[in-house]
Design a protein around this motif. Sequence first.
Motif, PDB file in Angstrom:
ATOM      1  N   MET A  93       0.993  -1.236  -0.082  1.00 35.20           N
ATOM      2  CA  MET A  93       0.024   0.025  -0.072  1.00 35.20           C
ATOM      3  C   MET A  93       0.778   1.328   0.050  1.00 35.20           C
ATOM      4  N   ALA A  95       0.198   4.066  -1.717  1.00 40.28           N
ATOM      5  CA  ALA A  95      -0.501   5.263  -2.087  1.00 40.28           C
ATOM      6  C   ALA A  95      -0.570   6.099  -1.015  1.00 40.28           C
ATOM      7  N   ASP A  99      -6.581  11.673   3.706  1.00 40.98           N
ATOM      8  CA  ASP A  99      -7.516  11.252   5.030  1.00 40.98           C
ATOM      9  C   ASP A  99      -8.816  11.883   4.963  1.00 40.98           C
ATOM     10  N   PRO A 127     -12.152   6.587   5.051  1.00 42.55           N
ATOM     11  CA  PRO A 127     -11.782   5.454   5.557  1.00 42.55           C
ATOM     12  C   PRO A 127     -10.447   5.190   5.646  1.00 42.55           C
ATOM     13  N   ASP A 128      -9.642   4.492   6.252  1.00 41.64           N
ATOM     14  CA  ASP A 128      -8.157   4.145   6.418  1.00 41.64           C
ATOM     15  C   ASP A 128      -8.239   2.888   5.494  1.00 41.64           C
ATOM     16  N   ILE A 129      -7.943   2.983   4.259  1.00 41.54           N
ATOM     17  CA  ILE A 129      -8.199   1.730   3.131  1.00 41.54           C
ATOM     18  C   ILE A 129      -7.364   0.422   3.972  1.00 41.54           C
ATOM     19  N   LEU A 130      -5.936   0.850   4.186  1.00 40.89           N
ATOM     20  CA  LEU A 130      -5.176  -0.373   4.489  1.00 40.89           C
ATOM     21  C   LEU A 130      -5.731  -0.928   5.693  1.00 40.89           C
ATOM     22  N   PHE A 145       3.071   1.871   4.405  1.00 44.53           N
ATOM     23  CA  PHE A 145       4.122   2.833   4.513  1.00 44.53           C
ATOM     24  C   PHE A 145       3.734   3.636   5.437  1.00 44.53           C
ATOM     25  N   LYS A 159       2.113   1.800  13.932  1.00 47.17           N
ATOM     26  CA  LYS A 159       1.222   1.474  12.832  1.00 47.17           C
ATOM     27  C   LYS A 159       1.026   0.146  12.302  1.00 47.17           C
ATOM     28  N   LYS A 163      -2.772  -1.271  12.190  1.00 48.96           N
ATOM     29  CA  LYS A 163      -3.177  -1.491  10.912  1.00 48.96           C
ATOM     30  C   LYS A 163      -3.096  -2.661  10.583  1.00 48.96           C
TER      31      LYS A 163
HETATM   32  O1  C5P Z   1      -1.744   6.483   9.004  1.00 51.52           O
HETATM   33  P1  C5P Z   1      -0.798   7.017   7.818  1.00 51.52           P
HETATM   34  O2  C5P Z   1      -1.458   7.638   6.781  1.00 51.52           O
HETATM   35  O3  C5P Z   1       0.289   7.501   8.392  1.00 51.52           O
HETATM   36  O4  C5P Z   1      -0.653   5.552   7.346  1.00 51.52           O
HETATM   37  C1  C5P Z   1       0.149   5.210   6.025  1.00 51.52           C
HETATM   38  C2  C5P Z   1      -0.387   4.061   5.360  1.00 51.52           C
HETATM   39  O5  C5P Z   1      -1.819   3.681   5.410  1.00 51.52           O
HETATM   40  C3  C5P Z   1       0.034   3.964   4.002  1.00 51.52           C
HETATM   41  O6  C5P Z   1       0.420   2.753   3.461  1.00 51.52           O
HETATM   42  C4  C5P Z   1      -1.030   4.530   3.365  1.00 51.52           C
HETATM   43  O7  C5P Z   1      -1.540   3.892   1.996  1.00 51.52           O
HETATM   44  C5  C5P Z   1      -2.239   3.853   4.255  1.00 51.52           C
HETATM   45  N1  C5P Z   1      -3.613   4.737   4.286  1.00 51.52           N
HETATM   46  C6  C5P Z   1      -4.753   4.283   3.839  1.00 51.52           C
HETATM   47  N2  C5P Z   1      -5.940   4.999   3.891  1.00 51.52           N
HETATM   48  C7  C5P Z   1      -5.886   6.069   4.532  1.00 51.52           C
HETATM   49  C8  C5P Z   1      -4.699   6.747   5.091  1.00 51.52           C
HETATM   50  C9  C5P Z   1      -3.624   5.970   4.988  1.00 51.52           C
HETATM   51  O8  C5P Z   1      -4.861   3.268   3.321  1.00 51.52           O
HETATM   52  N3  C5P Z   1      -6.915   6.827   4.715  1.00 51.52           N
END
Ligand code: C5P
Length: 220
Positions: A93, A95, A99, A127-130, A145, A159, A163
């Motif tokens: 991930m 990308a 946020d 959403p936090d996709i990861l 990342f 993290k 995550k």
């Molecule tokens: O929480 P943070 O943004 O620092 O986390 C970074 C990681 O989470 C990256 O791998 C990024 O692609 C993923 N991410 C996500 N969805 C979000 C924010 C971050 O998947 N809304």
Amino acid sequence: FTKPVLAGANVIVTAGGTKEAIDPVRFIGNNSSGKMGIALANVAADMGAHVTLITTVHDQLSSPNLNEIKVSTALEMQKELQKHFESSNVLVMAAAVSDFRPAHKADQKIKKDDDQDLYTIELQKNPDILKEIAKDKNNQFVVGFAAETENLIPYAKKKLYSKNVDMILANDVSKANTGFNVDTNQITLIQRDKEPVTWPLMSKNDIAAKFWEYYEKNIK
Ligand code: C5P
């Protein structure tokens, strides 16, 4: 978890910054060039993996092993990821997901007003996709990342657990030659029950090659 060799494995890489529309011509975005994710996708494809690249930026190089899916917003990226995750072996991930997104997209271009100086855009949390996708993780090896400006290792370690991912590639974005929009980066690999490993400053292409070499040799 039994790690498949890279050749023949189904790999998903996400790349680029998401663009969240304000109106038909404007968006909220970020500084990501997508270079790190594209390098990771290209190297994996060259090594024989079947790569699905979910990206907001177009890739110049393309291998027959690379299936590029173009998206703009975080929600579009999430939808594509949900389609492909179950049959994947590895997700990286890379990308830079926004946020936030504008809570309402205007149908027409927002016009400036001669008598108004201050404008407001209401933001909705994305959403936090990861985090969401890693909740449903079976055998996938999932890599996230972390871009930080301080306390790189403790924040990245946090993290890894919050995550539910297997590895975090952390980088300090406070330096001029690392992180967003440059060709070089310095990565620290953070894994559960292992000491962090910091690689020297390298080109993003070299990092991608070293990452997949590390995956082949060290991930069991
Ligand atoms: O929480 P943070 O943004 O620092 O986390 C970074 C990681 O989470 C990256 O791998 C990024 O692609 C993923 N991410 C996500 N969805 C979000 C924010 C971050 O998947 N809304």
